[in-house]
Design a protein around this motif. Structure first.
Motif, PDB file in Angstrom:
ATOM      1  N   PHE A   1       0.887  -1.298  -0.010  1.00 41.46           N
ATOM      2  CA  PHE A   1       0.035   0.072  -0.123  1.00 41.46           C
ATOM      3  C   PHE A   1       0.952   1.358   0.060  1.00 41.46           C
ATOM      4  N   LEU A   2       2.019   1.404   0.788  1.00 36.19           N
ATOM      5  CA  LEU A   2       2.811   2.446   1.023  1.00 36.19           C
ATOM      6  C   LEU A   2       3.575   2.797  -0.273  1.00 36.19           C
ATOM      7  N   ASP A   3       4.060   1.481  -1.079  1.00 37.09           N
ATOM      8  CA  ASP A   3       4.667   1.556  -2.424  1.00 37.09           C
ATOM      9  C   ASP A   3       3.887   2.129  -3.259  1.00 37.09           C
ATOM     10  N   ALA A   4       2.642   1.888  -3.320  1.00 42.21           N
ATOM     11  CA  ALA A   4       1.733   2.272  -4.103  1.00 42.21           C
ATOM     12  C   ALA A   4       1.392   3.817  -4.176  1.00 42.21           C
ATOM     13  N   LEU A   5       1.401   4.256  -2.655  1.00 43.01           N
ATOM     14  CA  LEU A   5       1.085   5.747  -2.637  1.00 43.01           C
ATOM     15  C   LEU A   5       2.540   6.564  -3.020  1.00 43.01           C
ATOM     16  N   SER A   6       3.574   5.925  -2.839  1.00 39.40           N
ATOM     17  CA  SER A   6       5.009   6.822  -3.188  1.00 39.40           C
ATOM     18  C   SER A   6       4.890   6.627  -4.519  1.00 39.40           C
ATOM     19  N   THR A   7       4.471   5.971  -5.241  1.00 37.85           N
ATOM     20  CA  THR A   7       4.448   5.635  -6.741  1.00 37.85           C
ATOM     21  C   THR A   7       3.637   7.016  -7.148  1.00 37.85           C
ATOM     22  N   THR A   8       2.683   7.400  -6.772  1.00 37.21           N
ATOM     23  CA  THR A   8       2.035   8.364  -6.987  1.00 37.21           C
ATOM     24  C   THR A   8       2.420   9.723  -6.824  1.00 37.21           C
ATOM     25  N   GLY A   9       3.595   9.634  -6.041  1.00 38.37           N
ATOM     26  CA  GLY A   9       4.161  11.062  -5.808  1.00 38.37           C
ATOM     27  C   GLY A   9       3.999  11.353  -4.341  1.00 38.37           C
ATOM     28  N   CYS A  10       3.624  10.516  -3.311  1.00 43.72           N
ATOM     29  CA  CYS A  10       3.452  10.748  -1.968  1.00 43.72           C
ATOM     30  C   CYS A  10       4.758  10.689  -1.262  1.00 43.72           C
ATOM     31  N   LYS A  11       5.016  11.394  -0.262  1.00 42.59           N
ATOM     32  CA  LYS A  11       6.319  11.233   0.676  1.00 42.59           C
ATOM     33  C   LYS A  11       5.869  10.451   1.790  1.00 42.59           C
ATOM     34  N   ILE A  12       6.468   9.174   2.295  1.00 43.84           N
ATOM     35  CA  ILE A  12       6.130   8.297   3.269  1.00 43.84           C
ATOM     36  C   ILE A  12       7.189   8.549   4.364  1.00 43.84           C
ATOM     37  N   GLU A  13       6.914   8.779   5.506  1.00 42.54           N
ATOM     38  CA  GLU A  13       7.795   8.507   6.834  1.00 42.54           C
ATOM     39  C   GLU A  13       7.255   7.459   7.602  1.00 42.54           C
ATOM     40  N   GLU A  14       8.401   6.685   8.155  1.00 39.51           N
ATOM     41  CA  GLU A  14       7.734   5.752   8.768  1.00 39.51           C
ATOM     42  C   GLU A  14       8.863   5.553  10.161  1.00 39.51           C
ATOM     43  N   GLY A  15       8.494   5.004  11.443  1.00 40.48           N
ATOM     44  CA  GLY A  15       9.308   4.727  12.278  1.00 40.48           C
ATOM     45  C   GLY A  15       9.026   3.037  12.720  1.00 40.48           C
ATOM     46  N   GLU A  16       9.426   2.761  13.746  1.00 35.70           N
ATOM     47  CA  GLU A  16       9.334   1.521  14.429  1.00 35.70           C
ATOM     48  C   GLU A  16       7.706   0.971  14.451  1.00 35.70           C
ATOM     49  N   ASP A  17       6.775   1.883  14.791  1.00 32.45           N
ATOM     50  CA  ASP A  17       5.415   1.502  15.061  1.00 32.45           C
ATOM     51  C   ASP A  17       4.748   2.506  14.598  1.00 32.45           C
ATOM     52  N   TRP A  18       5.203   3.641  13.446  1.00 26.82           N
ATOM     53  CA  TRP A  18       4.340   4.629  13.042  1.00 26.82           C
ATOM     54  C   TRP A  18       4.545   5.003  11.402  1.00 26.82           C
ATOM     55  N   VAL A  19       3.613   5.314  10.807  1.00 31.31           N
ATOM     56  CA  VAL A  19       3.818   5.528   9.403  1.00 31.31           C
ATOM     57  C   VAL A  19       3.044   7.116   9.296  1.00 31.31           C
ATOM     58  N   MET A  20       3.629   7.951   8.325  1.00 27.70           N
ATOM     59  CA  MET A  20       2.856   9.210   8.301  1.00 27.70           C
ATOM     60  C   MET A  20       3.081   9.343   6.697  1.00 27.70           C
ATOM     61  N   ALA A  21       2.067   9.807   5.758  1.00 22.53           N
ATOM     62  CA  ALA A  21       2.118  10.092   4.423  1.00 22.53           C
ATOM     63  C   ALA A  21       1.697  11.525   4.124  1.00 22.53           C
ATOM     64  N   PHE A  22       2.318  12.104   3.066  1.00 17.59           N
ATOM     65  CA  PHE A  22       1.864  13.420   2.491  1.00 17.59           C
ATOM     66  C   PHE A  22       2.050  13.585   1.081  1.00 17.59           C
ATOM     67  N   ARG A  23       1.278  14.383   0.389  1.00 19.82           N
ATOM     68  CA  ARG A  23       1.633  14.536  -0.991  1.00 19.82           C
ATOM     69  C   ARG A  23       2.906  15.524  -0.990  1.00 19.82           C
ATOM     70  N   GLU A  24       3.691  15.295  -2.088  1.00 23.69           N
ATOM     71  CA  GLU A  24       4.912  16.196  -2.510  1.00 23.69           C
ATOM     72  C   GLU A  24       5.186  16.117  -3.902  1.00 23.69           C
ATOM     73  N   GLY A  25       5.370  17.122  -4.531  1.00 24.05           N
ATOM     74  CA  GLY A  25       5.812  17.280  -5.967  1.00 24.05           C
ATOM     75  C   GLY A  25       4.420  16.758  -6.880  1.00 24.05           C
ATOM     76  N   ASN A  26       4.562  16.515  -8.213  1.00 22.17           N
ATOM     77  CA  ASN A  26       3.644  16.299  -9.078  1.00 22.17           C
ATOM     78  C   ASN A  26       3.011  15.181  -8.929  1.00 22.17           C
ATOM     79  N   PRO A  27       1.624  14.837  -8.736  1.00 21.19           N
ATOM     80  CA  PRO A  27       0.880  13.439  -8.606  1.00 21.19           C
ATOM     81  C   PRO A  27       1.148  12.812  -9.724  1.00 21.19           C
ATOM     82  N   LEU A  28       0.927  11.633  -9.786  1.00 19.33           N
ATOM     83  CA  LEU A  28       1.058  10.488 -11.049  1.00 19.33           C
ATOM     84  C   LEU A  28      -0.072   9.547 -10.995  1.00 19.33           C
ATOM     85  N   PRO A  29      -0.560   9.327 -11.874  1.00 19.78           N
ATOM     86  CA  PRO A  29      -1.543   8.166 -11.803  1.00 19.78           C
ATOM     87  C   PRO A  29      -1.243   6.856 -11.491  1.00 19.78           C
TER      88      PRO A  29
END
Ligand code: UD1
Length: 420
Positions: A265-293
């Motif tokens: 799921f996170l890989d799919a989000l990053s393919t669309t241009g989202c930035k993913i940050e994660e730690g041992e037991d947390w994840v955060m995602a936000f849009r960055e740059g130009n989004p892609l289909p």
């Protein structure tokens, strides 16, 4: 009848606590039938499906006491082996008492689960597994009867036309735990929820190898006992809140999760241009740059989960170009599409595929929830849409999302529950 009202257009920001996994806890609760003893299970989400499973255990003779998110389940007096139609018809997952009842009593009678809006959903693979362990299987009055005086382990290939089966693997694994000798399940489901059930059984004293791989080997034993256990966090709930953040242009951090369970799921989000940050037991995602289909295909774990397909489709309406969704687990799981069209989405369905044209500005509308994950998708669409969205028949959402409007409100959403 209750409904959820969402005023869209707010960017969601903040942190959300993820609850225990619905799909892990249901078979784990069923597994307590295997050995008459007392179990203490924690991180249990407050959900309608969990209450249904508690009622089923009580019908069978168990005592279930809840203390916050911990359940104390006493199965010493379980003396029935029938899962009635009234329960199974409200929750298909009731079928996972089949394996434990057979293993404990040498017999089980379970109402044959009907189809549902996401497809016909047979249980032929569950029954094949029981037969191969030596049980006689028959059908009468809409009930499946399984009977055996002596379960015996063997090699069982459990794959079907749509790949492995999650609850089928759970059922066969639970029956095999007490069967004589060695059972090898081939093409077993690798989902984290199956691994969690396996870990629970191992803690009870079962001998299971290969969890998380397509070949699970179980050596039968009668030496089982009640245990304390903490259920894994819900990866589908986590994915839904991450999407609530990126769909609304905000950023949501999900905490108390296992990031590895969210890889595809996170890989799919990053393919669309989202930035993913994660730690041992947390994840955060936000849009960055130009989004892609995006092109996604739902697959058994570790592939993209079908239980996030509807919610992801809402996100795809916000991306430019044509995104393609292919459903390989439940080819008819597209009930949400018709409702999204009513909100202005441009989606064309062709068999097990949906083509999503974007970006589109969704517009609030009254919509109808058809199943659990489709309901979550409509809530996400409402958060993004201009104006007011009213989601009817929201009892589906209470089956699988603990306090969804409270959690979303804490992230800034304008959402409320109303009586019709
Ligand atoms: C579980 C999950 C559900 C998730 C699904 C797929 C629970 C409570 N539910 O459902 O949320 O969407 O896994 O990840 O854990 N099939 C057969 N014969 C069978 C059994 C299944 O043909 O005997 C088919 C199904 O129709 C489907 C595919 O196999 O096409 C996978 O279904 P399965 O993994 O069994 O789903 P569930 O375990 O019911």
């Amino acid at each position: 009848m209750k409904k959820i009202v969402v005023e869209g257009g707010v960017s969601l920001k903040g942190e959300v606590q993820i609850s225990g996994s619905k799909n892990a806890v249901l078979p784990i609760m069923a597994a307590t039938i295997l050995c008459p003893d007392i179990y203490r299970i924690s991180r249990i989400p407050d959900l309608r499906d969990v209450r249904t499973m508690s009622s089923l255990l009580e019908i069978l003779g168990a005592r279930v006491e809840s203390k916050g998110d911990t359940f104390i389940i006493d199965t010493r007096d379980v003396n029935k082996w029938e899962a009635p139609y009234e329960v199974v018809s409200t929750m298909r997952a009731s079928v996972c008492v089949l394996g434990p009842l057979l293993a404990r009593f040498g017999r089980a009678k379970v109402s044959y689960p009907g189809g549902c809006v996401i497809g016909t959903r047979p249980i032929d693979l569950h029954l094949k597994g029981m037969r191969m362990l030596g049980a006689q299987v028959s059908m009468e009055d809409g009930y499946v009867y399984v009977k055996s005086s002596h379960l015996k382990g063997r090699r069982i290939y459990l794959g079907g036309a749509f790949g492995p089966t999650v609850l089928g693997t759970a059922n066969v694994m639970m029956a095999a735990v007490k069967a004589e000798g060695e059972t090898i399940i081939e093409n077993a489901a690798c989902e984290p929820e199956v691994v969690d059930l396996g870990n629970f059984l191992v803690k009870m004293g079962a001998d299971i190898k290969g969890l998380g791989s397509p070949t699970i080997t179980i050596r039968g034993t009668c030496d089982l006992r009640g245990v304390d256990y903490r259920v894994i966090p819900d990866r589908i709930e986590a994915g839904t809140y991450i999407l609530a953040g990126v769909i609304t242009g905000g950023e949501v951090r999900v905490k108390d999760v296992v990031p590895a369970h969210l890889s595809s799921f996170l890989d799919a989000l990053s393919t669309t241009g989202c930035k993913i940050e994660e730690g041992e037991d947390w994840v955060m995602a936000f849009r960055e740059g130009n989004p892609l289909p995006l092109q996604i295909t739902t697959l058994p774990y570790p592939g993209f989960p079908t239980d996030l397909q509807a919610q992801m489709t809402v996100y795809l309406t916000t991306l430019p170009g044509i995104s393609i969704v292919q459903e390989r687990v439940f080819p008819d799981r597209f009930m949400h599409v018709a409702e999204l069209l009513r909100m202005g989405a441009k989606i064309m369905r062709e068999g097990p595929k949906a083509f999503v044209m974007g970006p589109t500005q969704l517009i609030g509308a009254p919509v109808m929830a058809s199943d659990l994950r489709a309901s979550a998708a409509l809530v996400l669409a409402g958060l993004k849409a201009r104006g007011k969205t009213v989601i009817n028949r929201i009892y589906h959402i209470d089956r699988g999302y603990e306090g969804i409007e409270k959690k979303l409100s804490l992230l800034g959403a304008k959402i409320r529950r109303e009586e019709e």
